[in-house]
Design an enzyme around this catalytic site. Structure first.
Site, PDB file in Angstrom:
ATOM      1  CD  GLU A 208      -2.650   5.605   6.769  1.00  0.00           C
ATOM      2  OE1 GLU A 208      -2.642   5.694   5.532  1.00  0.00           O
ATOM      3  OE2 GLU A 208      -1.705   5.091   7.414  1.00  0.00           O
TER       4      GLU A 208
ATOM      5  CD  GLU B  41      -3.138  -2.579   7.402  1.00  0.00           C
ATOM      6  OE1 GLU B  41      -2.015  -2.778   6.932  1.00  0.00           O
ATOM      7  OE2 GLU B  41      -3.806  -1.571   7.157  1.00  0.00           O
TER       8      GLU B  41
ATOM      9  CB  SER C 121       5.675  -1.716  11.805  1.00  0.00           C
ATOM     10  OG  SER C 121       5.213  -0.394  12.087  1.00  0.00           O
TER      11      SER C 121
ATOM     12  CE  LYS D  64       0.101   3.322   4.788  1.00  0.00           C
ATOM     13  NZ  LYS D  64       0.228   3.437   6.236  1.00  0.00           N
TER      14      LYS D  64
ATOM     15  N   GLY E  17       2.866   2.248  10.745  1.00  0.00           N
ATOM     16  CA  GLY E  17       3.812   3.354  10.569  1.00  0.00           C
ATOM     17  C   GLY E  17       4.525   3.760  11.839  1.00  0.00           C
TER      18      GLY E  17
ATOM     19  CG  ASN F  37      -1.654   1.255   1.459  1.00  0.00           C
ATOM     20  OD1 ASN F  37      -1.790   2.061   0.541  1.00  0.00           O
ATOM     21  ND2 ASN F  37      -2.163   1.456   2.669  1.00  0.00           N
TER      22      ASN F  37
ATOM     23  CG  HIS G 191      -5.503   1.919   5.249  1.00  0.00           C
ATOM     24  ND1 HIS G 191      -5.072   2.916   6.099  1.00  0.00           N
ATOM     25  CD2 HIS G 191      -4.493   1.037   5.150  1.00  0.00           C
ATOM     26  CE1 HIS G 191      -3.832   2.635   6.480  1.00  0.00           C
ATOM     27  NE2 HIS G 191      -3.457   1.503   5.916  1.00  0.00           N
TER      28      HIS G 191
HETATM   29  P1  PGA Z   1       3.188   0.348   7.565  1.00  0.00           P
HETATM   30  O1  PGA Z   1       1.707   0.534   6.965  1.00  0.00           O
HETATM   31  O2  PGA Z   1       3.726  -0.949   6.959  1.00  0.00           O
HETATM   32  O3  PGA Z   1       3.945   1.538   7.066  1.00  0.00           O
HETATM   33  O4  PGA Z   1       3.054   0.275   9.039  1.00  0.00           O
HETATM   34  C1  PGA Z   1       0.834  -0.551   6.828  1.00  0.00           C
HETATM   35  C2  PGA Z   1      -0.482  -0.099   6.281  1.00  0.00           C
HETATM   36  O5  PGA Z   1      -0.950   0.990   6.659  1.00  0.00           O
HETATM   37  O6  PGA Z   1      -1.107  -0.803   5.463  1.00  0.00           O
END
Ligand code: PGA
Length: 227
Positions: free
Chosen positions: A86, A150, A186, A8, A156, A6, A84
């Protein structure tokens, strides 16, 4: 095993073409990349499996800023991520809108990766299972649906869930909806193998570490030795 990246809000079309010029994952792993909308066409040129990061439930209409399943299909996009954290945190996405997006995309013939996961304070209050039940029980049971667990506190932040904690959550998700479950939060080349070794971890959804072709290929190789 499915490893999804992903991106983003990173990489325009030029950076997307550069990525694919040096990305060589092992053939034994299913790999999905989800770039920003404006880079979808450039990503599709690579011949890989490309997903959008979101999709609207209507085919067309007065929905400024949204993109529909038929539009994605026309571009050669194979699926979409929905829900997601976010999107849930910053853009008002709810369990209901996530379910509507997933249903429409599946009906249009797209694959779907539906994201679920608890906030840190929800875990601390012992509400993880209630949150996951609420988020997962609205999702359609469909052979092209994949769930991504997640935990929001691990996205992140460099704080990965332990393999045991991921396994426990994945088994719980599958007790509600029996679909493959990816782990996200992560995931890096040095922790991918231990997470992917858990029996109910069916792959990974990778954010930051999917932006670099070498680190993302290393995660794909960790998946390939498990499968
Ligand atoms: P990250 O993000 O690997 O940077 O923690 C994962 C995600 O949001 O899908």
């Amino acid at each position: 095993m499915l490893i999804a990246g992903n991106w983003k809000m990173f990489k325009g079309p030029t950076a997307t073409r550069e990525f694919f010029a040096s990305f060589s994952p092992p053939a034994s792993v299913d790999v999905v990349i989800a770039p920003p909308y404006v880079s979808l066409a450039a990503a599709v040129e690579s011949g890989g499996t490309i997903y959008a990061q979101n999709v609207h439930w209507a085919d067309e209409g007065a929905f400024t800023g949204e993109i529909s399943s038929p539009m994605l299909r026309e571009l050669g996009v194979a699926g979409a991520i929905v829900g997601h954290s976010e999107r849930r945190q910053y853009f008002g996405e709810t369990d209901e809108t996530v379910a509507e997006r997933a249903e429409a995309a599946l009906a249009a013939g797209l694959g779907v990766i539906a994201c679920v996961g608890e906030l840190e304070e929800e875990r601390e209050r012992g509400e993880t299972e209630n949150v996951l039940r609420r988020q997962v029980s609205v999702l359609p049971d469909d052979e092209r649906l994949v769930v991504a667990y997640e935990p929001v506190w691990a996205i992140g932040t460099g704080k990965t869930a332990t393999p045991e904690l991921a396994q426990e959550a994945h088994a719980f998700v599958k007790s509600i909806l029996d679909r493959p479950v990816l782990y996200g939060g992560s995931v890096k080349p040095d922790n991918a193998a231990e997470l992917l070794a858990e029996p109910d971890v069916d792959g990974a959804l990778v954010g930051g570490a999917s932006l670099d072709p070498d680190s993302f290929a290393a995660i794909c190789r960790a998946a390939s030795s498990r499968s």
